[in-house]
Design a protein around this motif. Structure first.
Motif, PDB file in Angstrom:
ATOM      1  N   ILE A 188       0.104   3.769   0.645  1.00 51.28           N
ATOM      2  CA  ILE A 188      -0.752   3.395  -0.487  1.00 51.28           C
ATOM      3  C   ILE A 188      -0.383   2.018  -1.014  1.00 51.28           C
ATOM      4  O   ILE A 188      -1.258   1.177  -1.283  1.00 51.28           O
ATOM      5  N   ILE A 189       0.914   1.738  -1.156  1.00 50.68           N
ATOM      6  CA  ILE A 189       1.369   0.425  -1.652  1.00 50.68           C
ATOM      7  C   ILE A 189       0.941  -0.683  -0.690  1.00 50.68           C
ATOM      8  O   ILE A 189       0.468  -1.750  -1.112  1.00 50.68           O
ATOM      9  N   ASN A 190       1.095  -0.447   0.621  1.00 49.28           N
ATOM     10  CA  ASN A 190       0.646  -1.439   1.608  1.00 49.28           C
ATOM     11  C   ASN A 190      -0.846  -1.711   1.466  1.00 49.28           C
ATOM     12  O   ASN A 190      -1.299  -2.849   1.584  1.00 49.28           O
ATOM     13  N   ALA A 191      -1.624  -0.625   1.248  1.00 46.70           N
ATOM     14  CA  ALA A 191      -3.070  -0.781   1.094  1.00 46.70           C
ATOM     15  C   ALA A 191      -3.408  -1.594  -0.154  1.00 46.70           C
ATOM     16  O   ALA A 191      -4.273  -2.474  -0.121  1.00 46.70           O
ATOM     17  N   ILE A 192      -2.701  -1.297  -1.267  1.00 40.96           N
ATOM     18  CA  ILE A 192      -2.932  -2.043  -2.527  1.00 40.96           C
ATOM     19  C   ILE A 192      -2.661  -3.526  -2.308  1.00 40.96           C
ATOM     20  O   ILE A 192      -3.444  -4.395  -2.717  1.00 40.96           O
TER      21      ILE A 192
END
Length: 478
Positions: free
Chosen positions: A384-388
């Protein structure tokens, strides 16, 4: 019957019999049969050699010759046409001899009716057609059997070899005679493998596709991919096709070794780079103590530098070990919707700060899986952090979906970022690989390790300017 007339040759030295049969055929169906006459043995042989007739009616008595001589001529020509022999009443020995010589049927002169003649002709033609189909299929099978590069072996459930093609003899180094005297279990390198093979092929499924090790006559091990299927359940005969994958496996092993060296070298270079900077700071600080004496206040500065950089080195090593080692899991039942929501909650501040819209498409009824809650949440959070970080603030859309595929629970996390270049996708889970200026490159490595420890899989799909989708699959039953 077809629209074309059936061409019949009648071999008989009695013209009255020819006329009688001709009338019977006209009674059956006018125009359906074309009857020719050969009154002598020599004329019959001449017509047979031309092979233009569909079926032959042959009288047993032909002067110095017999219908058996005609049948022998068919055999010499290897011409498998249907032949009906006409015999006298009570000639049962002759009838039997004719059938043994290859006749399709026999009819007793003086007792032939139109229906009987039509039925005998029809059955003989049908049988000849079926035999031709069988022969053609046998030729096709024989061609495949003889010319195939794969090893083909026929055997029974008593483990006896019935037949083997040239490729099997060539690769296993046996002669045909030696192979036919073999018990199939002698071809297996490991006893447990042949037991597994026969339990499956002679069991209820009667088919399998598994990798085994064969043993040649010279004692060399062959890696083979075996496909086997039962051909005749009554006789318990099965077909075994073995593809020699020895060379392919050797090449794969060499490739894996090369990849290991590449990965090891890359890790070594990254570690050297990451560790060298703090080590340089430590050495510079230590060198200050070797020079002129420094006052306590200044020495504390250097001690702090040493301590801070030692801590940094220790953190790097700890992160590397945690990201790749097999871990102990605290397995408890958890829902995939529940785990996904907890990861989103931990990322809530970043989502709000970057004004990311979140679309959730969850299963209505949560699926319970055996999982280590803390570790699975970390794995999801890393994605999720990578996507953000990949999406443009204020324009990002994060889509999270949960679903079930048979006995697997699936979580997909998609973004509308710029996508991942193809050359980067291959290295995405490599330790220390990162495109971020301040990233360690261990987040996705750790994620992959967590998923694998849960006996799951992780897969990424991405197209330039079309975003990326990470798919995590976890077993429902552990």
């Amino acid at each position: 019957m077809t629209d074309q007339p059936v061409n019949i040759l009648m071999v008989d030295d009695d013209e009255d019999d020819f006329f009688l049969v001709s009338q019977l055929l006209q009674d059956i169906s006018p125009g359906q049969y074309q009857l020719d006459w050969a009154p002598t043995y020599s004329k019959a042989v001449e017509e047979i050699d031309r092979k233009k007739h569909d079926i032959y009616l042959v009288d047993y008595r032909l002067g110095p010759y017999t219908g058996i001589d005609i049948l022998h001529h068919f055999q010499q020509l290897e011409y498998r046409a249907p032949v009906i022999v006409l015999t006298g009443k009570g000639d049962y020995t002759i009838d039997k001899e004719a059938m043994q010589a290859g006749a399709s049927d026999y009819l007793v002169k003086g007792e032939i009716s139109a229906d009987q003649l039509e039925r005998s002709i029809r059955y003989a033609l049908d049988e000849a057609h079926h035999l031709r189909v069988i022969e053609e299929n046998e030729k096709k099978y024989f061609g495949v059997f003889e010319k195939a590069h794969d090893l083909i072996i026929l055997a029974d459930c008593d483990k006896n070899v019935i037949d083997a093609n040239p490729a099997a003899l060539r690769n296993l180094k046996y002669s045909k005679e030696e192979m036919l005297n073999l018990n199939l279990k002698e071809l297996f390198y490991h006893e447990d493998q042949y037991r597994h093979f026969f339990e499956n092929i002679c069991g209820e499924d009667s088919s399998l596709r598994t990798e085994y090790n064969f043993l040649t006559k010279e004692g060399r091990k062959l890696d083979v991919m075996v496909s086997a299927v039962t051909l005749d359940e009554t006789e318990q005969i099965f077909l075994c096709v073995a593809q020699d994958i020895t060379e392919r496996k050797r090449e794969e092993q060499e490739k894996q070794q090369q990849q290991k060296f590449v990965v090891t070298g890359r890790i070594a270079r990254v570690i050297a780079h990451e560790v060298r900077n703090p080590l340089t700071n430590i050495l510079l600080a230590v060198s200050q103590f070797k020079g002129e004496p420094v006052d306590p206040e200044e020495s504390q500065v250097y001690v702090d530098i040493i301590e801070r950089n030692c801590t940094r080195i220790n953190q790097l090593i700890t992160e590397l070990l945690h990201s790749t080692r097999m871990m102990e899991l605290n397995i408890q039942p958890h829902g995939i919707n529940e785990l996904t929501d907890k990861a989103l909650t931990l990322a809530q501040d970043r989502l709000q700060l970057n004004e990311i819209k979140v679309n959730k498409d969850y299963l209505k009824q949560d699926i319970i899986i055996p999982a280590d809650e803390e570790k699975v949440v970390i794995a999801l959070l890393n994605i999720i952090i990578n996507a953000i970080e990949a999406m443009t603030p204020g324009k990002g859309v994060l889509t999270v979906q949960t679903l079930q595929q048979k006995d697997k629970a699936v979580i997909t996390i998609s973004d509308n970022g710029p996508g991942i270049p193809e050359e980067m996708k291959m290295r995405l889970f490599d330790p220390f690989f990162t495109s971020k200026p301040k990233g360690t490159g261990l987040g996705l490595t750790s994620t992959q390790n967590i998923v694998m420890n849960h006996k799951g899989t992780i897969h990424v799909e991405s197209e330039p300017e079309a975003g990326s989708t990470f798919t995590i699959t976890l077993p429902v039953n552990g």
